[in-house]
Design an enzyme around this catalytic site. Structure first.
Site, PDB file in Angstrom:
ATOM      1  N   GLU A  35      54.868  13.750  48.270  1.00 29.25           N
ATOM      2  CA  GLU A  35      55.775  13.853  49.313  1.00 29.25           C
ATOM      3  C   GLU A  35      54.990  13.482  50.639  1.00 29.25           C
ATOM      4  O   GLU A  35      55.192  12.637  51.092  1.00 29.25           O
ATOM      5  CB  GLU A  35      56.147  15.465  49.653  1.00 29.25           C
ATOM      6  CG  GLU A  35      57.861  15.450  48.530  1.00 29.25           C
ATOM      7  CD  GLU A  35      56.924  15.420  47.224  1.00 29.25           C
ATOM      8  OE1 GLU A  35      56.170  16.305  47.188  1.00 29.25           O
ATOM      9  OE2 GLU A  35      57.773  14.919  46.050  1.00 29.25           O
ATOM     10  N   LEU A  84      33.174 -14.345  24.043  1.00 31.62           N
ATOM     11  CA  LEU A  84      32.596 -14.314  22.793  1.00 31.62           C
ATOM     12  C   LEU A  84      32.722 -14.298  21.713  1.00 31.62           C
ATOM     13  O   LEU A  84      34.168 -14.800  21.555  1.00 31.62           O
ATOM     14  CB  LEU A  84      32.771 -12.445  23.635  1.00 31.62           C
ATOM     15  CG  LEU A  84      32.857 -11.058  24.636  1.00 31.62           C
ATOM     16  CD1 LEU A  84      33.324 -10.295  24.345  1.00 31.62           C
ATOM     17  CD2 LEU A  84      31.275 -10.839  24.454  1.00 31.62           C
ATOM     18  N   LYS A 114      36.472  -3.851  24.077  1.00 28.09           N
ATOM     19  CA  LYS A 114      37.449  -4.881  24.143  1.00 28.09           C
ATOM     20  C   LYS A 114      39.419  -4.450  24.459  1.00 28.09           C
ATOM     21  O   LYS A 114      39.393  -4.358  23.484  1.00 28.09           O
ATOM     22  CB  LYS A 114      36.892  -4.969  23.313  1.00 28.09           C
ATOM     23  CG  LYS A 114      37.784  -6.667  23.099  1.00 28.09           C
ATOM     24  CD  LYS A 114      37.006  -8.125  22.945  1.00 28.09           C
ATOM     25  CE  LYS A 114      36.867  -9.401  22.803  1.00 28.09           C
ATOM     26  NZ  LYS A 114      38.998  -9.693  23.498  1.00 28.09           N
ATOM     27  N   LYS A 285      26.875  -4.995  23.694  1.00 30.28           N
ATOM     28  CA  LYS A 285      26.313  -5.939  24.819  1.00 30.28           C
ATOM     29  C   LYS A 285      24.407  -5.157  24.841  1.00 30.28           C
ATOM     30  O   LYS A 285      24.257  -4.218  24.624  1.00 30.28           O
ATOM     31  CB  LYS A 285      27.057  -5.711  26.059  1.00 30.28           C
ATOM     32  CG  LYS A 285      28.098  -6.381  26.126  1.00 30.28           C
ATOM     33  CD  LYS A 285      28.383  -5.471  27.612  1.00 30.28           C
ATOM     34  CE  LYS A 285      30.352  -6.338  27.901  1.00 30.28           C
ATOM     35  NZ  LYS A 285      30.740  -5.824  29.371  1.00 30.28           N
TER      36      LYS A 285
HETATM   37  C1  LIG Z   1      30.184 -10.270  28.723  1.00 32.41           C
HETATM   38  C2  LIG Z   1      31.427 -10.705  28.809  1.00 32.41           C
HETATM   39  C3  LIG Z   1      31.494 -12.389  28.549  1.00 32.41           C
HETATM   40  C4  LIG Z   1      31.480 -11.328  30.460  1.00 32.41           C
HETATM   41  N1  LIG Z   1      29.987 -12.110  30.509  1.00 32.41           N
HETATM   42  C5  LIG Z   1      29.644 -13.151  31.520  1.00 32.41           C
HETATM   43  O1  LIG Z   1      31.260 -13.224  31.055  1.00 32.41           O
HETATM   44  C6  LIG Z   1      28.476 -13.704  31.865  1.00 32.41           C
HETATM   45  C7  LIG Z   1      29.371 -15.001  33.121  1.00 32.41           C
HETATM   46  C8  LIG Z   1      27.969 -15.664  33.398  1.00 32.41           C
HETATM   47  C9  LIG Z   1      26.991 -15.435  33.407  1.00 32.41           C
HETATM   48  O2  LIG Z   1      25.957 -15.922  33.593  1.00 32.41           O
HETATM   49  C10 LIG Z   1      25.903 -17.616  33.634  1.00 32.41           C
HETATM   50  C11 LIG Z   1      25.138 -18.048  34.992  1.00 32.41           C
HETATM   51  C12 LIG Z   1      25.293 -18.768  35.292  1.00 32.41           C
HETATM   52  C13 LIG Z   1      25.685 -20.280  34.724  1.00 32.41           C
HETATM   53  C14 LIG Z   1      26.256 -19.493  33.230  1.00 32.41           C
HETATM   54  C15 LIG Z   1      25.903 -18.432  32.681  1.00 32.41           C
HETATM   55  C16 LIG Z   1      27.230 -14.775  32.684  1.00 32.41           C
HETATM   56  C17 LIG Z   1      27.664 -13.443  31.858  1.00 32.41           C
HETATM   57  C18 LIG Z   1      32.285 -10.625  28.677  1.00 32.41           C
HETATM   58  C19 LIG Z   1      33.290 -11.193  28.203  1.00 32.41           C
HETATM   59  C20 LIG Z   1      34.555 -10.326  28.170  1.00 32.41           C
HETATM   60  C21 LIG Z   1      34.657  -8.784  28.256  1.00 32.41           C
HETATM   61  C22 LIG Z   1      36.024  -8.145  27.588  1.00 32.41           C
HETATM   62  N2  LIG Z   1      36.561  -8.590  27.420  1.00 32.41           N
HETATM   63  N3  LIG Z   1      36.005  -6.841  27.637  1.00 32.41           N
HETATM   64  C23 LIG Z   1      34.384  -5.996  27.934  1.00 32.41           C
HETATM   65  N4  LIG Z   1      33.863  -4.384  27.842  1.00 32.41           N
HETATM   66  N5  LIG Z   1      33.712  -6.915  28.501  1.00 32.41           N
HETATM   67  C24 LIG Z   1      33.618  -8.503  28.282  1.00 32.41           C
HETATM   68  N6  LIG Z   1      32.394  -9.062  28.670  1.00 32.41           N
END
Ligand SMILES: CC(C)(CNC(=O)c1ccc(Oc2ccccc2)cc1)c1ccc2c(N)nc(N)nc2n1
Length: 326
Positions: A35, A84, A114, A285
Site C-alpha cells: 500500500e 558457448l 545456465k 568460466k
Molecule cells: C561467456 C559468455 C559467452 C559471455 N561473454 C561474451 O559474450 C564475450 C563477448 C566478447 C568477448 O571479447 C571480445 C571482445 C571483442 C571482440 C571479440 C570478443 C568476450 C566475451 C556467456 C554466454 C552465455 C552465458 C549464459 N547463457 N549464462 C551465463 N551464466 N554465462 C554466459 N556467458
C-alpha cells in the site's frame, strides 16, 4: 513552469520508488508495504500528469509500459555477443580442462547456472538505462528498450552515474509460465513449448503495457570491458554487478578445481527442479581475466568458457499436490 519544490519532490519520489523496486524484485526483501509503495507511485503519476515535462526516461512510471511502438530498430553490438561451445559429460569437461591447463596452467573456475531464457545487452549512460538489445546474430540485435524497461528486476538508474554495458538473461519464472500457458489455452491460443519461447515471444511484442504483465525477470552475468572498472576476475565482476543493483544468480560458485565444477554440475542436475526457472546446464568460466585473454576466443565462442549441459529432461510434468510420506 514547475515550482522548485515540486521538482524536488518528484526527484525524491523517483529515487525512493526505484529503491523499493530494488528491495522487492532484486533482494526479495521489501521494507515498506504494498500500500505504501502504491501511494508513492500514485503521487508520482499524479505529479507527472500535472507536469508532463517531469516525465523522464528513468521514471518508475515507465515500468507499466509506454505507448505501443511501430517496430524494432536493428542495433550493432559494442562487441560481439559470443556463444558457448557445449559439453555433455564429465569426460568432455575434463578435455576442456586439459586444454585450458596446457595453455595457462592451473586455474580457478566460476560455475554459473545456465538460465533457459533470452540473452540481452543493457547499455547505461551516466547511470541511466538507454538501450536494451537482443543477441540477434551475435553482431547486431533488436532494440527492445521499451519492453525491457518493464522488467522490474532491471534498474532504470544505477546507484552510480556509470557509463557501462552489462549482459545477461531475461526469463519467465516457471510459476508464471504455467499460469500464462493455461490462460492461453483457455483463450484458444497455442501454448508456448517452454519459458524461453514465451520470453522471446513477449520481448517481440510491440506493446510494452502487455509485456509489463508477463512477469519477466533477469540475471546479469557479464560486463563489457570489465578491466575498465578495475575488475580482474569473473567472481569480482559478479560482485560488482550486485553492487550496481542488478539481479545476479545466487547459486554461482567459485571452484578451485575441475572436480568441484563436476560436483556442482552433478548436484544441480538433480536439484534443478526446485528452481523458480528452467536451467539447461552450467556455464564454466576461467575466473582470471588475464588468463581468459591468453586463451582468447574463436569467431564464435571463447576458449575460456563452456556450457556443461544437463541431460535433456523428460517433459516436466506439473507435479499435482500429492505428497508421499517416506
Ligand atoms: C561467456 C559468455 C559467452 C559471455 N561473454 C561474451 O559474450 C564475450 C563477448 C566478447 C568477448 O571479447 C571480445 C571482445 C571483442 C571482440 C571479440 C570478443 C568476450 C566475451 C556467456 C554466454 C552465455 C552465458 C549464459 N547463457 N549464462 C551465463 N551464466 N554465462 C554466459 N556467458
Amino acid at each position: 513552469m514547475v515550482p522548485e519544490k515540486i521538482r524536488e519532490e518528484v526527484e525524491r519520489l523517483r529515487r525512493e520508488i526505484e529503491y523499493h523496486n530494488y528491495r522487492y524484485y532484486v533482494l526479495a526483501s521489501p521494507i515498506i508495504t504494498d500500500e505504501e509503495y502504491d501511494r508513492l507511485m500514485q503521487r508520482l503519476i499524479e505529479l507527472e500528469e500535472k507536469y508532463p515535462e517531469l516525465r523522464t526516461p528513468d521514471s518508475p512510471t515507465q515500468r507499466v509500459g509506454g505507448q505501443p511502438i511501430e517496430g524494432f530498430e536493428t542495433v550493432e553490438h559494442s562487441e560481439p555477443m559470443l556463444s558457448l561451445d557445449n559439453t555433455y559429460n564429465e569426460a568432455e569437461i575434463l578435455n576442456f580442462h586439459e586444454r585450458v591447463r596446457k595453455t595457462v596452467g592451473d586455474v580457478e573456475y566460476v560455475a554459473e547456472l545456465k538460465i533457459d531464457g533470452v540473452s540481452i545487452a543493457l547499455r547505461y549512460e551516466n547511470g541511466l538505462l538507454v538501450r536494451a538489445i537482443t543477441r540477434g546474430d551475435g553482431l547486431k540485435g533488436d532494440d527492445v528498450t521499451a519492453n525491457v524497461k518493464t522488467v522490474k528486476s532491471i534498474p532504470l538508474r544505477l546507484p552510480e552515474p556509470l557509463t557501462i554495458e552489462v549482459r545477461g538473461e531475461i526469463f519467465m519464472p516457471v510459476s508464471y509460465f504455467e499460469e500464462y500457458n493455461q490462460q492461453r489455452e483457455e483463450e484458444g491460443l497455442t501454448p508456448f513449448a517452454n519459458p524461453r519461447n514465451a520470453t522471446a515471444g513477449t520481448l517481440q511484442l510491440l506493446d510494452p503495457a502487455e509485456v509489463s504483465k508477463r512477469n519477466l525477470d533477469s540475471f546479469m552475468y557479464y560486463i563489457v570491458k570489465p578491466q575498465q572498472y578495475g575488475l580482474k576476475t569473473q567472481w569480482e565482476a559478479l560482485e560488482f554487478l550486485k553492487k550496481l543493483h542488478f539481479k545476479v544468480n545466487p547459486h554461482s560458485k567459485l571452484c578451485k578445481s575441475i572436480e568441484e565444477v563436476i560436483e556442482y554440475w552433478r548436484s544441480w542436475s538433480k536439484e534443478r527442479s526446485k528452481l523458480e526457472y528452467w536451467v539447461d546446464g552450467v556455464v564454466v568460466k576461467v575466473n582470471d581475466f588475464a588468463k581468459q585473454n591468453e586463451l582468447g576466443w574463436t569467431a564464435k565462442s571463447p576458449r575460456w568458457a563452456i556450457a556443461f549441459k544437463f541431460p535433456a529432461q523428460q517433459a516436466r510434468t506439473k507435479i499435482i499436490g500429492i505428497t508421499y510420506q517416506v
